[in-house]
Design a protein around this motif. Structure first.
Motif, PDB file in Angstrom:
ATOM      1  N   LEU A 264      -5.405   7.788 -12.738  1.00 41.98           N
ATOM      2  CA  LEU A 264      -5.814   7.908 -11.339  1.00 41.98           C
ATOM      3  C   LEU A 264      -6.194   6.549 -10.776  1.00 41.98           C
ATOM      4  O   LEU A 264      -6.995   5.819 -11.368  1.00 41.98           O
ATOM      5  CB  LEU A 264      -7.009   8.862 -11.235  1.00 41.98           C
ATOM      6  CG  LEU A 264      -7.706   8.991  -9.878  1.00 41.98           C
ATOM      7  CD1 LEU A 264      -6.776   9.586  -8.833  1.00 41.98           C
ATOM      8  CD2 LEU A 264      -8.967   9.843 -10.015  1.00 41.98           C
ATOM      9  N   LEU A 265      -5.634   6.211  -9.626  1.00 37.61           N
ATOM     10  CA  LEU A 265      -6.030   5.035  -8.847  1.00 37.61           C
ATOM     11  C   LEU A 265      -6.694   5.512  -7.570  1.00 37.61           C
ATOM     12  O   LEU A 265      -6.088   6.234  -6.772  1.00 37.61           O
ATOM     13  CB  LEU A 265      -4.804   4.182  -8.506  1.00 37.61           C
ATOM     14  CG  LEU A 265      -5.023   3.044  -7.495  1.00 37.61           C
ATOM     15  CD1 LEU A 265      -5.958   1.980  -8.053  1.00 37.61           C
ATOM     16  CD2 LEU A 265      -3.690   2.422  -7.073  1.00 37.61           C
ATOM     17  N   VAL A 266      -7.955   5.122  -7.362  1.00 37.81           N
ATOM     18  CA  VAL A 266      -8.642   5.373  -6.100  1.00 37.81           C
ATOM     19  C   VAL A 266      -8.439   4.124  -5.245  1.00 37.81           C
ATOM     20  O   VAL A 266      -8.846   3.023  -5.626  1.00 37.81           O
ATOM     21  CB  VAL A 266     -10.137   5.661  -6.313  1.00 37.81           C
ATOM     22  CG1 VAL A 266     -10.799   6.011  -4.980  1.00 37.81           C
ATOM     23  CG2 VAL A 266     -10.325   6.807  -7.309  1.00 37.81           C
ATOM     24  N   PHE A 267      -7.800   4.294  -4.086  1.00 40.36           N
ATOM     25  CA  PHE A 267      -7.296   3.155  -3.294  1.00 40.36           C
ATOM     26  C   PHE A 267      -7.974   3.098  -1.935  1.00 40.36           C
ATOM     27  O   PHE A 267      -8.115   4.117  -1.245  1.00 40.36           O
ATOM     28  CB  PHE A 267      -5.783   3.291  -3.107  1.00 40.36           C
ATOM     29  CG  PHE A 267      -5.160   2.130  -2.383  1.00 40.36           C
ATOM     30  CD1 PHE A 267      -4.794   0.987  -3.074  1.00 40.36           C
ATOM     31  CD2 PHE A 267      -4.946   2.174  -1.015  1.00 40.36           C
ATOM     32  CE1 PHE A 267      -4.236  -0.103  -2.419  1.00 40.36           C
ATOM     33  CE2 PHE A 267      -4.378   1.099  -0.348  1.00 40.36           C
ATOM     34  CZ  PHE A 267      -4.021  -0.051  -1.050  1.00 40.36           C
ATOM     35  N   PHE A 268      -8.359   1.864  -1.540  1.00 37.20           N
ATOM     36  CA  PHE A 268      -8.997   1.618  -0.254  1.00 37.20           C
ATOM     37  C   PHE A 268      -8.107   0.693   0.575  1.00 37.20           C
ATOM     38  O   PHE A 268      -7.808  -0.430   0.152  1.00 37.20           O
ATOM     39  CB  PHE A 268     -10.367   0.972  -0.458  1.00 37.20           C
ATOM     40  CG  PHE A 268     -11.201   1.652  -1.514  1.00 37.20           C
ATOM     41  CD1 PHE A 268     -11.462   3.007  -1.443  1.00 37.20           C
ATOM     42  CD2 PHE A 268     -11.705   0.933  -2.593  1.00 37.20           C
ATOM     43  CE1 PHE A 268     -12.215   3.642  -2.420  1.00 37.20           C
ATOM     44  CE2 PHE A 268     -12.461   1.548  -3.575  1.00 37.20           C
ATOM     45  CZ  PHE A 268     -12.722   2.914  -3.492  1.00 37.20           C
ATOM     46  N   HIS A 269      -7.692   1.146   1.754  1.00 41.55           N
ATOM     47  CA  HIS A 269      -6.788   0.342   2.575  1.00 41.55           C
ATOM     48  C   HIS A 269      -7.527  -0.837   3.192  1.00 41.55           C
ATOM     49  O   HIS A 269      -8.758  -0.911   3.204  1.00 41.55           O
ATOM     50  CB  HIS A 269      -6.128   1.204   3.651  1.00 41.55           C
ATOM     51  CG  HIS A 269      -7.050   1.657   4.750  1.00 41.55           C
ATOM     52  ND1 HIS A 269      -7.477   0.815   5.755  1.00 41.55           N
ATOM     53  CD2 HIS A 269      -7.601   2.872   5.015  1.00 41.55           C
ATOM     54  CE1 HIS A 269      -8.250   1.488   6.594  1.00 41.55           C
ATOM     55  NE2 HIS A 269      -8.358   2.728   6.157  1.00 41.55           N
ATOM     56  N   GLY A 270      -6.750  -1.782   3.717  1.00 37.49           N
ATOM     57  CA  GLY A 270      -7.310  -2.995   4.295  1.00 37.49           C
ATOM     58  C   GLY A 270      -7.267  -3.017   5.798  1.00 37.49           C
ATOM     59  O   GLY A 270      -7.131  -1.986   6.450  1.00 37.49           O
TER      60      GLY A 270
END
Length: 321
Positions: free
Chosen positions: A76-82
């Motif tokens: 699992l990758l928890v991703f935060f946009h820029g």
């Protein structure tokens, strides 16, 4: 090396657009959303769905979940946009998330954290910490393995990933396997690192735009500009943090602060892999499939994720590719 010709063509195509810092926030958001049409079709994934979870204030916090082909449980990758804590969305970063999902063979949970100026600091880091904990606690529901979680993001999202790693270390976990920091914001803009002067104009992201972003995110900064939850390079210690991938771009105002953060991590004993992508500018992962070197950079990021998920975090010095 000179600006990559494919990047130069994209810069030329955007010369007619008004500068971000001259726009209202709604106008700037519309301008950034419009560039989705110029991106290459992303990799295919098995499934995309959205879910609302309770946010820190009780209001819903939206996640977009990408599941790769194959049989789980997946990592699992928890991703935060820029985009400066102010702009962009799940939609603008949909292609990046799909490419990471397919390339790394992992579930990606993209977090729709609250944006400034409506929700200034510390709303975004609070959302990202909560979302990471929720995803780890509910990994099985997502078809994922709670023992194989990485956090990551690009630009402001890289800042939020670095801050979340610090807070997980200091505030009771859970433990994550790695932090993927793609051209991250790690420090305040003034006085700024040398790349702020070298790349202040002409390469997409400008110094003036970064000042505009920070002005909305921290409208009354005071002493908080050195708070580690805003500028993670100022943490009292970087020891005990998870292995990191830090990528930077040659023609980016944020280049030097990203590489300085990689050095802080290394000095604290954290396994670090750091790549400066020559000829590229800030935001290059958007152009995977359209800019050859951006496609190579996406493959490197996906490969790093696969190794970390397998328990083999790679380590390499700051290299120029």
């Amino acid at each position: 090396m000179p600006v990559d010709p494919q990047i130069q063509a994209l810069l030329e195509a955007g010369r007619h657009l008004p500068r971000t810092e001259t726009l209202s926030v709604p106008e700037a958001r519309a301008q950034y959303e419009a560039r989705i049409a110029a991106m290459a079709p992303p990799a295919k994934v098995a499934r995309v769905e959205e879910r609302d979870i309770p946010g820190p204030t009780g209001a819903p916090l939206r996640l977009r979940l990408y599941t790769p082909e194959g049989r789980g449980p997946f990592p699992l990758l928890v991703f935060f946009h820029g985009s400066g804590f102010v702009l962009c969305s799940l939609e603008t970063h949909d292609g990046i998330c799909r490419n990471l999902c397919a390339g790394a063979g992992c579930v990606v949970a993209s977090v729709d954290y609250r944006l400034a100026p409506e929700h200034p600091f510390p709303a975004a880091p609070e959302d990202c910490l909560l979302a990471t904990r929720w995803c780890a606690d509910h990994a099985a529901e997502l078809g994922a393995d709670p023992a194989r979680v990485v956090i990551g993001g690009g630009s402001a999202g890289g800042n939020l990933a670095a801050v979340t790693a610090l807070r997980l270390r200091d505030e009771g976990g859970p433990k994550v396997l790695g932090q993927m920091l793609l051209y991250p914001v790690t420090d305040w803009h003034t006085p700024g690192h040398p790349s702020y002067a070298e790349n202040a104009e002409g390469y997409g992201l400008t110094r003036a735009t970064m000042e505009w972003f920070w002005g909305h995110y921290m409208p009354d900064p005071g002493g908080t500009v050195s708070h580690p939850h805003a500028a993670p390079i100022h943490a009292a210690s970087h020891a005990g943090l998870p292995p990191a991938l830090v990528t930077t771009a040659e023609y980016d105002p944020l280049r030097d602060e990203g590489e300085a953060y990689a050095e802080r991590l290394r000095a604290a004993g954290v396994p670090v892999s750091c790549t400066r992508w020559l000829g590229l500018n800030h935001g290059f992962y958007f152009w995977c499939g359209k800019v050859d070197r951006a496609t190579a950079a996406m493959a490197e990021a996906a490969g790093w994720l696969r190794e970390v998920f397998a328990g083999r975090p790679p380590v390499w010095p700051t290299v120029h590719r």
